[in-house]
Scaffold this motif. Sequence first.
Motif: not given
Length: 232
Positions: A7-12, A43-53, A71-77
């Motif tokens: 999951l890539v979270v980026e507004d640019e 994140i609540n809906r899909e299986q995500v293995h890593l987040v770029i935030l 608070t809900m997961s140990d997904i790498p960030i």
Amino acid sequence: MKSKSILVVEDEKKILEVIQAYLKNEGFDVLIAEDGENALEIINREQVHLVILDLMLPKISGEDVCRKIRTMSDIPIIMLTARAEEDDKIEGLAIGADDYMTKPFSPRELIGRVRALIRRSYREEQPLADFLSYNHGDLEVDVKRMLVKKNGDILNFTPNEFKLLYVFLVNPGQIFTREQLIEKAFGYDYDGFDRTIDTHIKNIRQKIENDPKNPVYILTVYGMGYKFGGGK
């Protein structure tokens, strides 16, 4: 190996498109979010293995997204930010990020860090047999049925004891602190004390060891934690 979902979270938009293109070229499945609120929904809906935030996000800041994920997961960030000060980096890691990159960054370096973090975080997902046997049948574990046998006799394992044993079985030889065992076996929302791990391990040893005071399966590494010795 099954493709991992990033999951890539980026507004640019330009940065988002570049990261997305590089990840897809490397064979990753890519999900995208342009604000913190949408990121948490994914994140609540899909299986995500890593987040770029990215830290500077609309609606919900990257810092708050990171805290909520933890608070809900140990997904790498991996955090992305234009702030290069050491204090900012320390704060990012303190709130739960696993890695930190400052803008502008090399997309190739980002991909390298993604791959390294995926390898470290998902070693336990390597293929594991449904049935495990140690020391010529002295200890047997039926993973799918969550059954543990000692010399052919079924042992009475609690769900938490089995979860803890499973962490050891899929990571033979790896040393875990109490905190790491809590995170891997029970998750971040576990409300017990870290010393509870000692009680669980004592109970497991009573069940699987011939001599619990001189264990061959779950070993104490003094000053560090515990590891699975495989009975050797």
